[in-house]
Design a protein around this motif. Structure first.
Motif, PDB file in Angstrom:
ATOM      1  N   VAL A  42       8.709  30.260 -10.746  1.00  0.00           N
ATOM      2  CA  VAL A  42       7.491  31.116 -10.993  1.00  0.00           C
ATOM      3  C   VAL A  42       6.390  30.091 -11.522  1.00  0.00           C
ATOM      4  O   VAL A  42       5.343  30.095 -11.095  1.00  0.00           O
ATOM      5  N   MET A  43       6.608  29.467 -12.633  1.00  0.00           N
ATOM      6  CA  MET A  43       5.569  28.679 -13.364  1.00  0.00           C
ATOM      7  C   MET A  43       5.231  27.504 -12.331  1.00  0.00           C
ATOM      8  O   MET A  43       3.877  27.480 -12.199  1.00  0.00           O
ATOM      9  N   LYS A  44       5.936  27.005 -11.701  1.00  0.00           N
ATOM     10  CA  LYS A  44       5.672  25.933 -10.449  1.00  0.00           C
ATOM     11  C   LYS A  44       4.763  26.620  -9.280  1.00  0.00           C
ATOM     12  O   LYS A  44       3.760  26.053  -9.085  1.00  0.00           O
ATOM     13  N   THR A  45       4.933  27.823  -8.964  1.00  0.00           N
ATOM     14  CA  THR A  45       4.156  28.298  -8.013  1.00  0.00           C
ATOM     15  C   THR A  45       2.978  28.841  -8.391  1.00  0.00           C
ATOM     16  O   THR A  45       1.871  28.572  -7.854  1.00  0.00           O
ATOM     17  N   LEU A  46       2.840  29.153  -9.823  1.00  0.00           N
ATOM     18  CA  LEU A  46       1.542  29.892 -10.224  1.00  0.00           C
ATOM     19  C   LEU A  46       0.584  28.364 -10.551  1.00  0.00           C
ATOM     20  O   LEU A  46      -0.488  28.650 -10.492  1.00  0.00           O
ATOM     21  N   ALA A  47       1.289  27.333 -10.746  1.00  0.00           N
ATOM     22  CA  ALA A  47       0.469  26.028 -10.935  1.00  0.00           C
ATOM     23  C   ALA A  47       0.276  25.395  -9.452  1.00  0.00           C
ATOM     24  O   ALA A  47      -0.136  24.404  -9.556  1.00  0.00           O
ATOM     25  N   GLY A  48       0.655  25.979  -8.496  1.00  0.00           N
ATOM     26  CA  GLY A  48       0.340  25.419  -7.183  1.00  0.00           C
ATOM     27  C   GLY A  48       1.344  24.394  -6.470  1.00  0.00           C
ATOM     28  O   GLY A  48       0.996  23.609  -5.458  1.00  0.00           O
ATOM     29  N   ARG A  49       2.697  24.411  -7.263  1.00  0.00           N
ATOM     30  CA  ARG A  49       3.718  23.299  -6.724  1.00  0.00           C
ATOM     31  C   ARG A  49       4.921  24.136  -6.559  1.00  0.00           C
ATOM     32  O   ARG A  49       6.047  23.264  -6.328  1.00  0.00           O
ATOM     33  N   GLY A  50       4.977  25.290  -5.924  1.00  0.00           N
ATOM     34  CA  GLY A  50       5.908  25.934  -5.623  1.00  0.00           C
ATOM     35  C   GLY A  50       6.186  26.040  -4.022  1.00  0.00           C
ATOM     36  O   GLY A  50       5.462  25.531  -3.282  1.00  0.00           O
ATOM     37  N   GLU A  51       7.386  26.281  -3.813  1.00  0.00           N
ATOM     38  CA  GLU A  51       7.587  26.316  -2.282  1.00  0.00           C
ATOM     39  C   GLU A  51       6.759  27.490  -1.537  1.00  0.00           C
ATOM     40  O   GLU A  51       6.362  28.427  -1.973  1.00  0.00           O
ATOM     41  N   ALA A  52       6.906  27.351  -0.247  1.00  0.00           N
ATOM     42  CA  ALA A  52       5.967  28.093   0.621  1.00  0.00           C
ATOM     43  C   ALA A  52       6.620  29.675   0.573  1.00  0.00           C
ATOM     44  O   ALA A  52       5.723  30.473   0.410  1.00  0.00           O
ATOM     45  N   ASN A  53       7.783  29.759   0.545  1.00  0.00           N
ATOM     46  CA  ASN A  53       8.541  31.249   0.534  1.00  0.00           C
ATOM     47  C   ASN A  53       7.921  31.805  -0.820  1.00  0.00           C
ATOM     48  O   ASN A  53       7.622  33.164  -0.926  1.00  0.00           O
ATOM     49  N   ASP A  54       8.326  31.148  -1.874  1.00  0.00           N
ATOM     50  CA  ASP A  54       7.795  31.453  -3.059  1.00  0.00           C
ATOM     51  C   ASP A  54       6.243  32.096  -3.398  1.00  0.00           C
ATOM     52  O   ASP A  54       5.774  32.965  -3.993  1.00  0.00           O
ATOM     53  N   GLN A  55       5.205  31.093  -2.753  1.00  0.00           N
ATOM     54  CA  GLN A  55       4.025  31.385  -2.736  1.00  0.00           C
ATOM     55  C   GLN A  55       3.810  32.748  -1.976  1.00  0.00           C
ATOM     56  O   GLN A  55       2.837  33.471  -2.236  1.00  0.00           O
ATOM     57  N   LEU A  56       4.454  33.015  -0.885  1.00  0.00           N
ATOM     58  CA  LEU A  56       4.225  34.105  -0.114  1.00  0.00           C
ATOM     59  C   LEU A  56       4.639  35.433  -1.033  1.00  0.00           C
ATOM     60  O   LEU A  56       3.819  36.353  -0.953  1.00  0.00           O
ATOM     61  N   VAL A  57       5.984  35.240  -1.583  1.00  0.00           N
ATOM     62  CA  VAL A  57       6.327  36.581  -2.267  1.00  0.00           C
ATOM     63  C   VAL A  57       5.298  36.644  -3.507  1.00  0.00           C
ATOM     64  O   VAL A  57       5.056  37.945  -3.754  1.00  0.00           O
ATOM     65  N   LEU A  58       5.071  35.745  -4.326  1.00  0.00           N
ATOM     66  CA  LEU A  58       4.354  36.174  -5.478  1.00  0.00           C
ATOM     67  C   LEU A  58       2.933  36.534  -5.128  1.00  0.00           C
ATOM     68  O   LEU A  58       2.352  37.442  -5.559  1.00  0.00           O
ATOM     69  N   PHE A  59       2.144  35.647  -4.170  1.00  0.00           N
ATOM     70  CA  PHE A  59       0.716  35.654  -4.186  1.00  0.00           C
ATOM     71  C   PHE A  59       0.329  36.977  -3.172  1.00  0.00           C
ATOM     72  O   PHE A  59      -0.876  37.417  -3.221  1.00  0.00           O
ATOM     73  N   GLY A 198       2.730  48.013  -0.766  1.00  0.00           N
ATOM     74  CA  GLY A 198       1.897  47.545   0.518  1.00  0.00           C
ATOM     75  C   GLY A 198       0.470  47.264   0.359  1.00  0.00           C
ATOM     76  O   GLY A 198      -0.411  46.878   0.837  1.00  0.00           O
ATOM     77  N   THR A 199       0.113  47.187  -1.221  1.00  0.00           N
ATOM     78  CA  THR A 199      -1.358  46.809  -1.632  1.00  0.00           C
ATOM     79  C   THR A 199      -1.274  45.333  -1.437  1.00  0.00           C
ATOM     80  O   THR A 199      -0.572  44.733  -1.523  1.00  0.00           O
ATOM     81  N   ASN A 200      -2.682  45.021  -1.240  1.00  0.00           N
ATOM     82  CA  ASN A 200      -3.081  43.566  -1.093  1.00  0.00           C
ATOM     83  C   ASN A 200      -4.388  43.286  -1.958  1.00  0.00           C
ATOM     84  O   ASN A 200      -4.722  44.224  -2.740  1.00  0.00           O
ATOM     85  N   TRP A 201      -4.884  42.190  -1.930  1.00  0.00           N
ATOM     86  CA  TRP A 201      -5.873  41.635  -2.711  1.00  0.00           C
ATOM     87  C   TRP A 201      -7.135  42.510  -2.402  1.00  0.00           C
ATOM     88  O   TRP A 201      -8.132  42.605  -3.348  1.00  0.00           O
ATOM     89  N   LYS A 202      -7.442  43.122  -1.103  1.00  0.00           N
ATOM     90  CA  LYS A 202      -8.467  43.998  -0.754  1.00  0.00           C
ATOM     91  C   LYS A 202      -8.524  45.189  -1.528  1.00  0.00           C
ATOM     92  O   LYS A 202      -9.544  45.771  -2.046  1.00  0.00           O
ATOM     93  N   TYR A 203      -7.350  45.683  -1.806  1.00  0.00           N
ATOM     94  CA  TYR A 203      -7.200  47.090  -2.753  1.00  0.00           C
ATOM     95  C   TYR A 203      -7.726  46.620  -4.108  1.00  0.00           C
ATOM     96  O   TYR A 203      -8.103  47.622  -4.815  1.00  0.00           O
ATOM     97  N   VAL A 204      -7.266  45.440  -4.559  1.00  0.00           N
ATOM     98  CA  VAL A 204      -7.739  44.894  -6.030  1.00  0.00           C
ATOM     99  C   VAL A 204      -9.113  45.062  -6.026  1.00  0.00           C
ATOM    100  O   VAL A 204      -9.712  45.431  -6.989  1.00  0.00           O
ATOM    101  N   LEU A 205      -9.795  44.407  -5.115  1.00  0.00           N
ATOM    102  CA  LEU A 205     -11.095  44.318  -5.040  1.00  0.00           C
ATOM    103  C   LEU A 205     -11.932  45.518  -5.021  1.00  0.00           C
ATOM    104  O   LEU A 205     -13.036  45.658  -5.490  1.00  0.00           O
ATOM    105  N   ALA A 206     -11.231  46.356  -4.368  1.00  0.00           N
ATOM    106  CA  ALA A 206     -11.857  47.794  -4.007  1.00  0.00           C
ATOM    107  C   ALA A 206     -11.997  48.554  -5.467  1.00  0.00           C
ATOM    108  O   ALA A 206     -12.837  49.314  -5.712  1.00  0.00           O
ATOM    109  N   VAL A 207     -10.706  48.495  -6.217  1.00  0.00           N
ATOM    110  CA  VAL A 207     -10.722  49.067  -7.307  1.00  0.00           C
ATOM    111  C   VAL A 207     -11.192  48.486  -8.974  1.00  0.00           C
ATOM    112  O   VAL A 207     -11.706  48.918  -9.769  1.00  0.00           O
ATOM    113  N   LEU A 208     -11.181  47.123  -8.755  1.00  0.00           N
ATOM    114  CA  LEU A 208     -11.579  46.190  -9.700  1.00  0.00           C
ATOM    115  C   LEU A 208     -13.069  46.570 -10.483  1.00  0.00           C
ATOM    116  O   LEU A 208     -13.243  46.755 -11.692  1.00  0.00           O
ATOM    117  N   PRO A 209     -14.114  46.822  -9.535  1.00  0.00           N
ATOM    118  CA  PRO A 209     -15.310  46.979 -10.136  1.00  0.00           C
ATOM    119  C   PRO A 209     -15.697  48.299 -10.873  1.00  0.00           C
ATOM    120  O   PRO A 209     -16.169  48.602 -11.829  1.00  0.00           O
TER     121      PRO A 209
END
Length: 339
Positions: A42-59, A198-209
């Protein structure tokens, strides 16, 4: 003087503890799920050095829904705290009073008439959902206020009328759900039960403001909640514009609840439980109660989402059902205690 300073520091220490628990639970939640990722990965992925599958799941899957859980938890908790302060009723909650169901009905109508499918919402439509939910929540609040008014609004009448309005809007929701095709009906049912799946970053941006603007503004208005709790005659005597401030605070509560319902569905009892727990640990002063309730709501909803994702893995329990299972007994306890 030293005693006063120590007393003032206690709420800050408690809020710091709540924030620390949120951070800890956040990282635990990142590690758990159907696909488990070790803390190091998790720490590697958050730092941008993780595997592609881990990045997909987390981000793409976990982080958006966890951020949504934090935002919705804070919004619903502050909404509930405002409603309890304005109504001087410890049982007030946007779910119990029918504001959530009114907002949910407006969202379902928006999807039903303008989109035709809950799975095909475009980017613009996602950002319109909070506005649709706001209109439904305002309609519910107006109906409750008008029907509960009888030479003033008493706490008991407010709760009883709110329960009735909630039942009416829930019945209307079922009617429109039955007109949907089976796939959309099932999606709407899960969403209305309280789901951030099923939420994504678009929903985050919709409710964040809505959250980052309305919660700080509500905290700025906290002193009026303190004055209103003294009763209208005392509040008027202190120079407060009672009806103006009450309408402003009600609008803030409805707007927060509507934005949260638009993204997370009908999550009941969170707006009831979180303010009560926060009040027990930081006291009734709204300048500290509102931020403490926001932190408590975020913590509870993130915990409920983590439980819902892992208890029956790979299946998931809607987070609203987890919150209801925990909040309903507390509501019954409060109902018995108040009466």
């Amino acid at each position: 003087m030293d005693l006063i300073r120590k007393t003032d520091k206690k709420p800050l220490l408690i809020m710091g503890l709540l924030a620390g628990l949120i951070v800890l639970l956040f990282f635990i939640s990142l590690n758990t799920g159907y696909i488990r990722i070790s803390p190091l990965d998790v720490m590697k992925t958050l730092a941008g050095r993780g595997e592609a599958n881990d990045q997909l799941v987390l981000f793409e899957f976990r982080l958006p829904r966890m951020v949504i859980a934090l935002l919705i938890g804070a919004g619903l908790a502050v909404s509930g705290a405002i409603l309890q302060g304005v109504s001087q009723n410890g049982l007030a909650d946007p779910g119990i009073l029918g504001i959530n169901s009114g907002a949910g009905l407006a969202v379902i109508l928006f999807i039903f008439y303008f989109q035709g499918s809950t799975a095909s919402l475009g980017t613009f439509s996602i950002y319109m959902l909070p506005l649709a939910a706001l209109s439904g929540g305002l309609l519910a609040a107006l109906l409750i206020y008008v029907l509960a008014w009888k030479r003033g609004v008493t706490p008991v009448r407010l709760i009883l009328v709110g329960i009735g309005v909630n039942a009416a809007f829930s019945a209307a929701l079922i009617i429109f759900q039955l007109k949907m095709n089976p796939n959309d009906f099932m999606q709407a049912t899960v969403w209305l039960s309280g789901s951030i799946w099923g939420t994504n970053w678009k929903y985050v941006l919709a409710v964040l403001p809505w959250i980052v603007i309305l919660i700080p503004y509500a905290i700025l208005k906290a002193r009026y909640l303190n004055v209103l709790n003294l009763g209208d005659p005392v509040a008027v005597g202190l120079g407060a514009a009672v009806e103006k401030e009450r309408r402003t605070l009600l609008f803030l509560a409805v707007a927060l609840a509507g934005a949260c319902v638009a993204v997370g569905g009908g999550i009941a009892f969170l707006g009831l439980v979180a303010p009560h727990l926060a009040r027990r640990i930081v006291g009734p002063k709204h300048q500290v109660l509102l931020p403490a309730a926001a932190l408590m709501g975020s913590l509870l909803l993130l915990a409920a989402d983590t439980i819902g994702r892992n208890v029956l893995s790979p299946s998931e329990i809607p987070v609203g059902l987890v919150v209801s299972a925990l909040g309903a007994p507390y509501f019954i306890y409060l109902l018995i205690k108040v009466n």
